[in-house]
Design a protein around this motif. Structure first.
Motif, short mmCIF file in Angstrom:
data_model
loop_
_atom_site.label_atom_id
_atom_site.label_comp_id
_atom_site.label_asym_id
_atom_site.label_seq_id
_atom_site.Cartn_x
_atom_site.Cartn_y
_atom_site.Cartn_z
N TYR A 111 0.84 -1.19 0.00
CA TYR A 111 0.00 0.00 0.00
C TYR A 111 0.88 1.25 0.00
O TYR A 111 2.10 1.17 0.14
CB TYR A 111 -0.94 -0.01 1.23
CG TYR A 111 -1.73 -1.29 1.31
CD1 TYR A 111 -2.82 -1.51 0.47
CD2 TYR A 111 -1.36 -2.30 2.19
CE1 TYR A 111 -3.53 -2.69 0.52
CE2 TYR A 111 -2.06 -3.49 2.24
CZ TYR A 111 -3.14 -3.69 1.39
OH TYR A 111 -3.83 -4.87 1.43
N ALA B 174 -3.09 -0.44 4.99
CA ALA B 174 -3.95 0.43 4.19
C ALA B 174 -4.28 1.69 4.96
O ALA B 174 -4.36 1.69 6.19
CB ALA B 174 -5.23 -0.31 3.83
N ASP C 100 -4.24 5.65 0.38
CA ASP C 100 -4.55 4.81 -0.77
C ASP C 100 -5.77 5.35 -1.51
O ASP C 100 -5.82 5.35 -2.75
CB ASP C 100 -4.83 3.37 -0.31
CG ASP C 100 -3.59 2.70 0.25
OD1 ASP C 100 -2.80 2.19 -0.54
OD2 ASP C 100 -3.41 2.72 1.47
N TRP D 135 -1.85 -3.09 -7.20
CA TRP D 135 -2.43 -2.28 -6.11
C TRP D 135 -3.79 -1.72 -6.51
O TRP D 135 -4.74 -1.77 -5.74
CB TRP D 135 -1.46 -1.14 -5.78
CG TRP D 135 -2.04 -0.07 -4.92
CD1 TRP D 135 -2.12 -0.06 -3.55
CD2 TRP D 135 -2.61 1.17 -5.37
NE1 TRP D 135 -2.71 1.09 -3.12
CE2 TRP D 135 -3.03 1.87 -4.20
CE3 TRP D 135 -2.82 1.75 -6.60
CZ2 TRP D 135 -3.64 3.12 -4.27
CZ3 TRP D 135 -3.42 2.99 -6.66
CH2 TRP D 135 -3.82 3.66 -5.51
#
Length: 255
Positions: A26, A32, A36, A58
């Motif tokens: 990430y 995360a 993101d 990703w």
């Protein structure tokens, strides 16, 4: 430290994103975050896997999670994108949407609205969030290889430790000049231990007719944990030996 990318609508920006994600899952590394989401909303379409394999992996992963009724992100460390938004709140509209994302901005509506509604409980949500906990096949394969290398190194280290030996030279001192040195040597050599091998010995004059015995011993380090304990507890025995007054370690070297 905040991460910065060039304009993600251009090849330069996608290449920078791809290079950044090469070792990571990430934007912030392996966890995360809203970073993101910010980056995701700046990408016009899925990156080509042939040109940007890491960015493509990703992007598809984030898209899948958003489609699976995404519940929220952690606060993140902050990320800047040239020509894009500077925060998660501006990265996506706050109006809720129940439709599957047809474009990055539409996909971000549901999580952005949920984040606005749950501002007071963000910290609790972040602690419970394990949305991106699963590893990709590539990450699992890399981890398996790394674990195998570590395990092999541990086994080699354990085998090497079993073979490690040390040579020790001891000065064994009698009580006085009347001490029977033959009996003194016999008493020392009578101490038998697994991993302990007595070597050569010689008598060395000290003065006033007194001699000491110098003797070598080889030990297997994995089997003999402490030569000092053997000397104190089984040879000298707190002065109870009839022939041995004390023992000094002259040298202790690994073989």
């Amino acid at each position: 430290m905040a991460v910065s990318f060039p304009d993600l609508s251009k090849a330069e920006g996608l290449k920078a994103l791809n290079d950044h994600l090469a070792p990571y899952s990430y934007i912030d590394g392996y966890n995360a975050s809203k970073d993101d989401l910010i980056v995701y909303t700046q990408i016009q379409k899925a990156p080509e896997s042939s040109q940007y394999p890491h960015a493509s992996r990703w992007y598809n992963h984030i898209t899948k999670r958003l489609q699976d009724s995404f519940e929220g992100f952690s606060s993140g460390k902050g990320v800047k994108v040239s020509g894009g938004s500077a925060s998660a709140s501006s990265a996506a509209p706050s109006t809720p949407s129940s439709q599957t994302p047809a474009a990055p901005a539409a996909a971000a509506k549901a999580p952005a609205a949920a984040a606005d509604d749950d501002d007071m409980s963000d910290s609790d949500d972040d602690e419970d969030l394990d949305l991106f906990g699963e590893m990709t096949p590539e990450e699992k394969e890399a981890k398996a290889k790394k674990d195998a290398i570590i395990e092999a190194a541990k086994k080699r280290g354990a085998e090497k430790a079993k073979l490690t030996k040390s040579m020790i030279v001891l000065d064994v001192k009698p009580w006085d000049d009347t001490t029977d040195m033959a009996e003194l040597e016999k008493e020392v050599r009578s101490v038998a231990k697994d991993g302990l091998l007595w070597g050569s010995s010689k008598l060395v004059p000290v003065g006033f007719g007194i001699r000491k015995m110098q003797i070598t011993a080889v030990i297997e380090d994995a089997k003999v944990e402490s030569m000092d304990s053997i000397i104190e507890e089984e040879i000298v025995r707190d002065g109870e030996s009839e022939y041995i007054q004390s023992i000094d370690v002259v040298s202790f070297n690994k073989l």
